[in-house]
Design a protein around this motif. Structure first.
Motif, short mmCIF file in Angstrom:
data_model
loop_
_atom_site.label_atom_id
_atom_site.label_comp_id
_atom_site.label_asym_id
_atom_site.label_seq_id
_atom_site.Cartn_x
_atom_site.Cartn_y
_atom_site.Cartn_z
N SER A 230 0.98 -1.31 -0.16
CA SER A 230 0.05 -0.29 -0.35
C SER A 230 1.13 1.16 0.03
O SER A 230 0.43 2.04 -0.70
CB SER A 230 -0.83 -0.10 1.49
OG SER A 230 -1.82 -1.52 0.85
N HIS A 234 0.29 4.16 -2.97
CA HIS A 234 0.73 5.06 -2.58
C HIS A 234 1.08 6.77 -3.34
O HIS A 234 1.48 7.63 -3.54
CB HIS A 234 0.09 5.88 -0.99
CG HIS A 234 0.47 7.45 -0.45
ND1 HIS A 234 1.50 7.76 -0.25
CD2 HIS A 234 -0.45 8.08 -0.27
CE1 HIS A 234 0.94 9.18 0.27
NE2 HIS A 234 -0.13 9.34 0.10
N GLN A 240 -4.14 8.41 -3.64
CA GLN A 240 -4.91 8.52 -2.20
C GLN A 240 -6.00 7.19 -1.54
O GLN A 240 -5.97 6.10 -0.97
CB GLN A 240 -6.14 8.77 -3.09
CG GLN A 240 -7.07 10.18 -3.00
CD GLN A 240 -6.34 11.30 -1.93
OE1 GLN A 240 -7.11 10.27 -0.41
NE2 GLN A 240 -5.37 11.96 -1.88
N LYS A 241 -5.74 6.17 -2.90
CA LYS A 241 -5.62 4.37 -3.00
C LYS A 241 -5.00 3.98 -2.11
O LYS A 241 -5.05 3.45 -0.76
CB LYS A 241 -5.87 3.79 -3.63
CG LYS A 241 -6.03 2.21 -4.20
CD LYS A 241 -5.57 1.46 -5.27
CE LYS A 241 -5.55 -0.55 -5.03
NZ LYS A 241 -5.77 -0.55 -6.52
N LYS A 243 -3.06 5.84 0.28
CA LYS A 243 -3.38 6.10 1.69
C LYS A 243 -4.94 5.37 2.25
O LYS A 243 -4.66 4.84 3.64
CB LYS A 243 -3.74 7.29 1.85
CG LYS A 243 -4.24 8.08 3.32
CD LYS A 243 -4.20 9.60 2.88
CE LYS A 243 -4.67 10.32 3.92
NZ LYS A 243 -5.03 12.16 4.04
N LYS A 244 -5.80 4.80 1.85
CA LYS A 244 -6.37 3.86 2.13
C LYS A 244 -6.76 2.88 2.59
O LYS A 244 -7.01 2.44 4.12
CB LYS A 244 -7.27 4.59 1.34
CG LYS A 244 -9.28 3.34 1.10
CD LYS A 244 -9.97 3.79 0.15
CE LYS A 244 -11.61 3.10 0.76
NZ LYS A 244 -13.25 2.48 -0.40
N GLU A 245 -5.73 2.38 1.77
CA GLU A 245 -5.53 0.86 1.97
C GLU A 245 -4.44 0.84 3.26
O GLU A 245 -4.41 0.08 3.94
CB GLU A 245 -4.37 0.37 1.06
CG GLU A 245 -5.45 -0.20 0.27
CD GLU A 245 -4.43 -0.70 -1.39
OE1 GLU A 245 -5.62 -1.03 -2.65
OE2 GLU A 245 -3.30 0.30 -1.18
N LEU A 247 -4.78 3.07 5.72
CA LEU A 247 -5.55 3.14 7.14
C LEU A 247 -7.03 1.89 7.16
O LEU A 247 -6.98 1.85 8.42
CB LEU A 247 -6.50 4.75 6.70
CG LEU A 247 -5.63 5.98 6.86
CD1 LEU A 247 -6.64 7.15 6.74
CD2 LEU A 247 -5.50 6.14 8.45
N GLU A 248 -6.69 1.26 6.43
CA GLU A 248 -7.83 0.17 6.88
C GLU A 248 -6.83 -1.23 7.83
O GLU A 248 -7.41 -1.56 8.18
CB GLU A 248 -8.37 -0.19 5.08
CG GLU A 248 -9.10 -1.38 5.51
CD GLU A 248 -9.77 -1.90 3.67
OE1 GLU A 248 -10.85 -3.22 4.05
OE2 GLU A 248 -9.97 -1.00 3.17
#
Length: 281
Positions: A230, A234, A240-241, A243-245, A247-248
């Protein structure tokens, strides 16, 4: 008798596995030789001892722990302390290890391993490490522990040499849990380092090599690789993808109570976001 403890431990393991003295003849160990070993009168060759232990589903590492009443060798204990301090973000402990051991020749490289987790190594320290690792033909727990902690601090040219060397025969490490975990830790740190340096192809190559080492139960290493992947996304693909991964993944770690791993990866995430913000200014 110098060998008494080794022989007695072997004897107890043999009895536990319901094997006779004669059951090791196929390994080239005669009944008399094994009896002498168990009674502390002589040793048997290292290679044959290793094969004999394998016959009893016992590794050399397990054998050494049994001999030492469960106590690890000093260097393994130090690396364990370093690992705990790293995950706990306890810089003071790492500093103490460095300061207490850097002047002791036999522990000097371990001291560098502690320092490398909170500060840059000086040129002399890096040179010392590279001279030592350059001469390694058989990588064991000691060498891989050094690499896992501070491999990313070495010079780029030397890192390339190490990767080529280690992956010339990856199965030698992939089949052994202790070795595999340490090698994965090195690869994880190197993927992040390559991302920070803008070396997308090198980072992608190590992500692929990391995947080749996995065994079904390597959950923590899979988590760290997912984070590294991830991080790569990034950096090079979709900020954005990625970062989202990340955080998840961090939320999942909190949910299952993996607080120290969460804290460690959260530090990397925070550093990455700060780096991105600086580059945008």
């Amino acid at each position: 008798m110098v060998y008494a403890r080794y022989g007695k431990t072997f004897h107890n393991l043999r009895i536990q596995h319901a094997l006779s003295l004669s059951d090791f003849k196929d390994l080239g160990i005669s009944k008399a030789a094994l009896s002498n070993f168990e009674n502390g009168k002589s040793m048997i060759g290292f290679d044959r001892l290793d094969f004999a232990l394998q016959k009893m589903n016992t590794s050399l590492y397990d054998y050494s722990l049994i001999i030492n009443d469960g106590q690890q060798d000093d260097y393994i204990s130090l690396f364990t302390d370093i690992e705990h301090a790293y995950y706990a973000n306890n810089t003071k402990v790492l500093q103490n290890i460095y300061e207490n051991y850097v002047s002791q020749e036999e522990y000097q490289l371990i001291a560098y391993a502690a320092k490398g987790l909170y500060a840059q190594l000086c040129k002399e320290e890096i040179s010392h490490l590279e001279r030592y690792l350059k001469g390694i033909q058989y990588w064991g727990l000691y060498e891989l522990s050094l690499l896992a902690n501070i491999g990313h601090r070495l010079s780029p040219e030397f890192i390339e040499y190490l990767i080529t060397t280690l992956f010339s025969n990856p199965t030698a490490y992939a089949k052994t849990l202790y070795y595999r975990v340490l090698l994965q830790r090195f690869l994880y740190k190197m993927v992040l380092a390559y991302c920070d340096r803008g070396q997308s192809l090198a980072a992608q190559m190590l992500l692929e090599k990391s995947e080749q080492l996995f065994m079904p139960g390597d959950i923590l290493d899979r988590v760290k690789r997912s984070f590294a992947k991830s991080y790569y996304t990034h950096t090079f693909v979709d900020p954005q993808k990625g970062k989202k991964e990340m955080l998840e993944l961090l939320r999942c770690l909190l949910k299952i109570g993996a607080t120290e791993v969460h804290a460690t990866l959260k530090r990397e995430y925070t550093r990455k976001m700060a780096q991105k913000n600086r580059s945008e200014k």
